[in-house]
Design an enzyme around this catalytic site. Structure first.
Site, PDB file in Angstrom:
ATOM      1  N   HIS A 111       0.660  -1.390  -0.188  1.00 15.66           N
ATOM      2  CA  HIS A 111       0.045  -0.205  -0.049  1.00 15.66           C
ATOM      3  C   HIS A 111       0.783   1.381   0.056  1.00 15.66           C
ATOM      4  O   HIS A 111       0.334   2.374   0.122  1.00 15.66           O
ATOM      5  CB  HIS A 111      -0.983  -0.001   1.151  1.00 15.66           C
ATOM      6  CG  HIS A 111      -2.237   0.742   0.671  1.00 15.66           C
ATOM      7  ND1 HIS A 111      -3.600   0.096   1.400  1.00 15.66           N
ATOM      8  CD2 HIS A 111      -2.718   1.262  -0.275  1.00 15.66           C
ATOM      9  CE1 HIS A 111      -4.515   0.947   0.889  1.00 15.66           C
ATOM     10  NE2 HIS A 111      -4.256   1.648   0.227  1.00 15.66           N
ATOM     11  N   ASP A 134      -9.743  -0.225   4.531  1.00  9.80           N
ATOM     12  CA  ASP A 134      -8.377  -0.780   5.166  1.00  9.80           C
ATOM     13  C   ASP A 134      -8.570  -1.255   6.473  1.00  9.80           C
ATOM     14  O   ASP A 134      -9.347  -0.556   7.192  1.00  9.80           O
ATOM     15  CB  ASP A 134      -7.220   0.159   4.818  1.00  9.80           C
ATOM     16  CG  ASP A 134      -5.884  -0.393   5.119  1.00  9.80           C
ATOM     17  OD1 ASP A 134      -5.608  -1.523   5.613  1.00  9.80           O
ATOM     18  OD2 ASP A 134      -4.957   0.262   4.192  1.00  9.80           O
ATOM     19  N   HIS A 136      -6.047  -0.945   8.501  1.00 11.16           N
ATOM     20  CA  HIS A 136      -5.101   0.040   8.997  1.00 11.16           C
ATOM     21  C   HIS A 136      -5.253   1.338   8.246  1.00 11.16           C
ATOM     22  O   HIS A 136      -5.563   1.751   7.200  1.00 11.16           O
ATOM     23  CB  HIS A 136      -3.604  -0.604   8.568  1.00 11.16           C
ATOM     24  CG  HIS A 136      -3.485  -1.910   9.057  1.00 11.16           C
ATOM     25  ND1 HIS A 136      -3.701  -2.863   8.083  1.00 11.16           N
ATOM     26  CD2 HIS A 136      -3.166  -2.621  10.012  1.00 11.16           C
ATOM     27  CE1 HIS A 136      -3.487  -4.302   8.827  1.00 11.16           C
ATOM     28  NE2 HIS A 136      -3.064  -3.860   9.916  1.00 11.16           N
ATOM     29  N   ASP A 138      -2.655   3.517   7.958  1.00 14.02           N
ATOM     30  CA  ASP A 138      -1.609   3.806   6.978  1.00 14.02           C
ATOM     31  C   ASP A 138      -1.125   5.273   7.286  1.00 14.02           C
ATOM     32  O   ASP A 138      -0.738   5.784   6.179  1.00 14.02           O
ATOM     33  CB  ASP A 138      -1.960   3.384   5.616  1.00 14.02           C
ATOM     34  CG  ASP A 138      -1.959   1.993   5.338  1.00 14.02           C
ATOM     35  OD1 ASP A 138      -1.638   1.395   6.347  1.00 14.02           O
ATOM     36  OD2 ASP A 138      -2.180   1.438   4.339  1.00 14.02           O
ATOM     37  N   HIS A 151       4.622   1.114   3.984  1.00 18.83           N
ATOM     38  CA  HIS A 151       3.314   0.776   3.684  1.00 18.83           C
ATOM     39  C   HIS A 151       2.460   1.145   4.767  1.00 18.83           C
ATOM     40  O   HIS A 151       1.164   1.362   4.509  1.00 18.83           O
ATOM     41  CB  HIS A 151       3.061  -0.562   3.157  1.00 18.83           C
ATOM     42  CG  HIS A 151       2.923  -1.517   4.295  1.00 18.83           C
ATOM     43  ND1 HIS A 151       2.521  -2.915   4.120  1.00 18.83           N
ATOM     44  CD2 HIS A 151       3.500  -1.707   5.584  1.00 18.83           C
ATOM     45  CE1 HIS A 151       2.532  -3.771   5.340  1.00 18.83           C
ATOM     46  NE2 HIS A 151       3.317  -2.721   6.146  1.00 18.83           N
ATOM     47  N   ASP A 238      -7.413  -1.920   0.323  1.00 18.77           N
ATOM     48  CA  ASP A 238      -6.281  -2.899   0.635  1.00 18.77           C
ATOM     49  C   ASP A 238      -7.184  -4.166   1.125  1.00 18.77           C
ATOM     50  O   ASP A 238      -8.212  -4.134   1.916  1.00 18.77           O
ATOM     51  CB  ASP A 238      -5.823  -2.180   1.992  1.00 18.77           C
ATOM     52  CG  ASP A 238      -4.802  -3.326   2.212  1.00 18.77           C
ATOM     53  OD1 ASP A 238      -4.830  -4.370   2.524  1.00 18.77           O
ATOM     54  OD2 ASP A 238      -3.774  -2.535   3.330  1.00 18.77           O
ATOM     55  N   ASP A 240      -6.798  -6.263   2.843  1.00 18.99           N
ATOM     56  CA  ASP A 240      -6.860  -6.630   4.596  1.00 18.99           C
ATOM     57  C   ASP A 240      -7.995  -6.104   5.107  1.00 18.99           C
ATOM     58  O   ASP A 240      -8.057  -6.441   6.415  1.00 18.99           O
ATOM     59  CB  ASP A 240      -5.468  -6.682   5.156  1.00 18.99           C
ATOM     60  CG  ASP A 240      -5.055  -5.132   5.546  1.00 18.99           C
ATOM     61  OD1 ASP A 240      -5.894  -4.241   5.641  1.00 18.99           O
ATOM     62  OD2 ASP A 240      -3.877  -4.969   5.611  1.00 18.99           O
ATOM     63  N   GLU A 283      -2.132  -5.214  -1.608  1.00 19.48           N
ATOM     64  CA  GLU A 283      -1.865  -6.281  -0.567  1.00 19.48           C
ATOM     65  C   GLU A 283      -2.115  -7.597  -0.782  1.00 19.48           C
ATOM     66  O   GLU A 283      -2.373  -8.339   0.117  1.00 19.48           O
ATOM     67  CB  GLU A 283      -2.119  -5.678   0.937  1.00 19.48           C
ATOM     68  CG  GLU A 283      -1.591  -4.218   1.111  1.00 19.48           C
ATOM     69  CD  GLU A 283      -0.226  -4.131   1.605  1.00 19.48           C
ATOM     70  OE1 GLU A 283       0.389  -5.598   1.831  1.00 19.48           O
ATOM     71  OE2 GLU A 283       0.456  -3.235   1.869  1.00 19.48           O
TER      72      GLU A 283
END
Length: 314
Positions: A111, A134, A136, A138, A151, A238, A240, A283
């Site tokens: 990412h 996401d 996260h 980031d 990332h 992303d 995830d 990702e």
């Protein structure tokens, strides 16, 4: 099927920007993600939706790697020169596609690439907003990062927060805190929570998804960054963000994520606005987990891209 688009002229062209890059994080294999997604047939799948698809082969970052004889950390930042040069090249590629009236579909890779993709989008659509899906945020800065993995930092560079790193001086802080909204967060560092609060950045965690349901969350997210529904949208997804039971082959899986349908609904709803101008899918890591999990994650990646480009259930 591919009707709806306020910014992309007919005949609508999606430009695949394949970015086999893993330098923004430590796990090998995420650079295989775009290769596997293209091999799984994403190009004919998008053509079936009525898009012209442009794909000139994956970006070759080997020449950038080869030109860097050494890339020692800057503070904690790992591979800073490599990440900077690769993301700058991606920014130019995405910006050129946008300039041509094409919709760049960037397939990563890690990412950190979004530093490039969003810079490219903003170079042509300065008033674009970002929907960032996401687990996260980031948004770590040079000061807050524990790992030094870039990332986990692209948003802070795009917003221009944290101390400046000369190697990344090409990144213009064109993104404003009220022009990005997060959906799906559930693993946010203490320093990142503070940054989100200080800069008043809107984020819908899994708590809000549970409370309101995904339909309402997407509506509230768009009301925040795009209240008049007139700004171009860059969707950065992303995998995830999805629960690991849905997309297991990714580098930093976190339990309790979006279901298969919730992830797809976000993509469908963004497409329905007619405002999508750029799309990232990041990702997918085919080296993690067994072949069945990998195949499942690659298939989900293709399916999300199709949903974001107009595939409907009926």
């Amino acid at each position: 099927m591919a009707s709806l688009s306020r910014f992309i002229p007919e005949p609508k062209t999606a430009a695949i920007v394949g970015c086999p890059f893993s330098g923004g994080q430590p796990k090998a294999g995420v650079d295989e993600g775009p290769i596997r997604i293209v091999e799984a047939g994403i190009i004919p799948q998008l053509e079936d939706l009525g898009w012209k698809v442009k794909f000139d082969g994956h970006h070759e970052f080997e020449n950038i790697s080869a030109s860097l004889t050494s890339d020692p950390p800057i503070g904690k930042l790992k591979n800073p020169r490599l990440v900077s040069q690769v993301t700058e090249a991606v920014a130019k590629a995405v910006g050129a596609h946008a300039q041509n009236g094409e919709l760049p579909v960037t397939i990563g890779g890690d990412h950190s690439l979004a530093m490039g993709t969003i810079s490219g989008t903003l170079s042509h659509y300065p008033n674009a907003c970002v929907v960032w899906v996401d687990a996260h945020a980031d948004i770590n800065t040079v000061e807050t990062t524990d790992s030094g993995n870039i990332h986990g930092m692209p948003v802070s560079f795009l917003l221009g927060i944290g101390s400046k790193v000369p190697e990344f001086s090409w990144v213009k802080p064109l993104l404003k805190p009220d022009s990005i909204v997060y959906i799906g967060l559930r693993d946010v560092d203490a320093g990142e929570k503070q940054i989100l609060r200080e800069h008043n950045i809107k984020a819908f965690s899994m708590h809000e998804v549970d409370r309101y349901g995904i339909g309402k969350v997407v509506e509230m997210a768009l009301d925040h960054v795009n209240p008049k529904r007139d700004r171009p949208i860059h969707l950065s997804f992303d995998v995830d963000a999805l629960d690991p039971s849905v997309a297991p082959s990714t580098g930093t899986p976190v339990r309790g994520g979006l279901t298969f349908r919730e992830g797809h609904y976000i993509c469908e709803a963004v497409y329905e606005t007619g405002l999508l101008v750029a799309l990232d899918l990041m990702e997918v890591n085919p080296s993690l987990k067994d072949p069945v999990d990998v195949e499942q994650t690659v298939a989900v990646g293709c399916s999300l891209l199709r949903s974001a480009l107009g595939e409907t259930l009926l």
